[in-house]
Design an enzyme around this catalytic site. Structure first.
Site, PDB file in Angstrom:
ATOM      1  N   HIS A 151      -7.061   2.503  -4.998  1.00 32.90           N
ATOM      2  CA  HIS A 151      -7.593   3.146  -6.210  1.00 32.90           C
ATOM      3  C   HIS A 151      -6.353   3.391  -7.074  1.00 32.90           C
ATOM      4  CE1 HIS A 151     -11.210   4.032  -3.805  1.00 32.90           C
ATOM      5  NE2 HIS A 151     -10.422   4.570  -2.910  1.00 32.90           N
ATOM      6  N   GLN A 156      -5.160   6.746  -8.807  1.00 33.03           N
ATOM      7  CA  GLN A 156      -4.785   7.919  -8.013  1.00 33.03           C
ATOM      8  C   GLN A 156      -3.274   8.028  -7.798  1.00 33.03           C
ATOM      9  OE1 GLN A 156      -7.256   7.835  -4.485  1.00 33.03           O
ATOM     10  NE2 GLN A 156      -9.146   7.960  -5.679  1.00 33.03           N
ATOM     11  N   HIS A 213     -16.378   3.231   2.324  1.00 33.21           N
ATOM     12  CA  HIS A 213     -15.658   4.311   3.012  1.00 33.21           C
ATOM     13  C   HIS A 213     -16.571   4.893   4.091  1.00 33.21           C
ATOM     14  CE1 HIS A 213     -13.864   4.794  -1.179  1.00 33.21           C
ATOM     15  NE2 HIS A 213     -12.767   4.819  -0.470  1.00 33.21           N
ATOM     16  N   HIS A 240     -11.209   3.458   6.577  1.00 35.15           N
ATOM     17  CA  HIS A 240     -10.829   4.652   7.345  1.00 35.15           C
ATOM     18  C   HIS A 240     -11.353   4.636   8.793  1.00 35.15           C
ATOM     19  CE1 HIS A 240      -9.097   6.218   3.739  1.00 35.15           C
ATOM     20  NE2 HIS A 240     -10.271   6.360   3.133  1.00 35.15           N
ATOM     21  N   ASP A 293      -4.661   2.662  -0.653  1.00 36.21           N
ATOM     22  CA  ASP A 293      -5.667   3.669  -0.974  1.00 36.21           C
ATOM     23  C   ASP A 293      -5.280   4.542  -2.178  1.00 36.21           C
ATOM     24  OD1 ASP A 293      -7.869   5.297  -0.879  1.00 36.21           O
ATOM     25  OD2 ASP A 293      -7.522   6.101   1.116  1.00 36.21           O
TER      26      ASP A 293
HETATM   27 ZN   LIG Z   1     -10.596   4.911  -0.866  1.00 36.60          ZN
END
Ligand SMILES: [Zn+2]
Length: 338
Positions: A16, A19, A163, A200, A251
């Site tokens: 992402h 972020q 996710h 994850h 991520d």
């Molecule tokens: Zn993510």
């Protein structure tokens, strides 16, 4: 002239990009506190900020050795095109994993229905963008969304990324709503399979890991982000024993360094198993490259050049090079292509 060596590039299967801007800003919060700050940032971004900001992040990825990226995108349709443009400007291969968001989050994340989501996806495909489906999570997608997206991905042979099991609270909420754990729900709704990547799986239990193994699904581990957010550890040994394919992702982009992701993964496995060399160097390189490419539906991705004169490789014998890169180097050993 510096001596260099060509090696397979790394594939970042889960990013992402926006972020990146949060690094260092939300210390002291738990995952949910970080998420509030993330939502506030996501809400404020313009299309132009996405285009410019993502290009910079993608250049950082290239400089650290990632030559392809799966951008798990939930900022809106126009912004998806901006992300594609940014990648092309930077020179990184991009697969746009368009997030489906049925509920929660903020307005700009959400589509009104699975049909509206698939329309957005088809519009990107028609424009020549490599895409994958990305039901955001069992939090964001009701059961009927998961069923429809699972069907579409299978019919169109497209990657599906989702996710799951990142935080215990997500599992509790899923159990309360469906009487099943997240990966059990994904299995039930046709969302698991060889084209599926579960991001994850930190808190997946044995039965859920069995479902991933039996369906041929991949797990994308994001160890630096999982550490940063206090998520927990991937159950690396149990994943390895089941032979579940693994790939890596940066991520939240708190760190952009494939060697560090791989070192973390091996470090977690060593801590869990009390022995060294749990994943062999070649296996780690495959996790960092080929496995991520497969997860994104890519047949090829660019190589990288490693700077053999880099100070962190002083005194390393050629036969130990790959292991030494993972054990003791950072992404700065990669010759910057930009
Ligand atoms: Zn993510």
């Amino acid at each position: 002239m510096a001596e260099t060596l060509s090696l397979p590039g790394f594939v970042n299967a889960h990013s992402h990009a926006f972020q990146r801007a949060l690094r260092g800003r939300t210390e002291g919060d738990d995952f949910w506190g970080w998420r509030d700050a993330m939502l506030e940032l996501a809400e404020s971004l313009t299309v132009e900020q996405v285009r410019v900001g993502y290009e910079q992040v993608y250049r950082e990825m290239l400089n650290a050795g990632y030559t392809a990226v799966g951008e798990f995108h939930y900022l809106g349709a126009a912004e998806a095109h901006a992300a594609v443009e940014a990648a092309s400007e930077a020179g990184i291969e991009l697969v746009l994993l368009l997030a489906a968001y049925g509920r929660g989050g903020i307005d700009r994340f959400r589509q009104g229905s699975p049909a509206e989501y698939l329309e957005q996806l088809e519009e990107l495909r028609a424009a020549g963008v490599r895409v994958g489906l990305a039901p955001h999570s069992v939090r964001a997608c009701p059961r009927d969304w998961l069923e429809e997206l699972g069907r579409y991905a299978a019919a169109e042979s497209l990657p599906l990324h989702v996710h799951a099991c990142e935080q215990p609270r997500e599992i509790e909420e899923c159990l309360a709503e469906h009487g099943k754990r997240p990966i059990e729900l994904l299995a039930d709704t046709g969302c698991l399979g060889p084209q599926t990547t579960v991001v994850h799986a930190t808190h997946a239990n044995g039965a859920e890991l069995d479902l991933l193994r039996d369906s041929g699904s991949t797990i994308c581990a994001c160890p630096t982000t999982e550490a940063d957010l206090g998520d927990g550890f991937i159950p690396a040994i149990r994943v390895l024993h089941r032979g579940i394919p693994l790939c890596i992702g940066s991520d939240s982009n708190v760190r952009i360094d494939p060697l560090e992701e791989l070192r973390e993964l091996e470090g977690i496995a060593r801590r869990q198993d009390g022995r060294r060399g749990v994943f062999e160097a070649d296996a780690l390189w495959a996790i960092g490259g080929a496995s991520g490419a497969r997860a994104l539906g890519l047949e090829s991705w660019d190589e990288i050049e490693v700077d053999l004169d880099h100070r962190s490789l002083d005194g390393v014998a050629p036969e130990h090079l790959r292991a030494a890169l993972v054990a003791g180097c950072g992404g700065d050993v990669v010759v910057s292509p930009t």
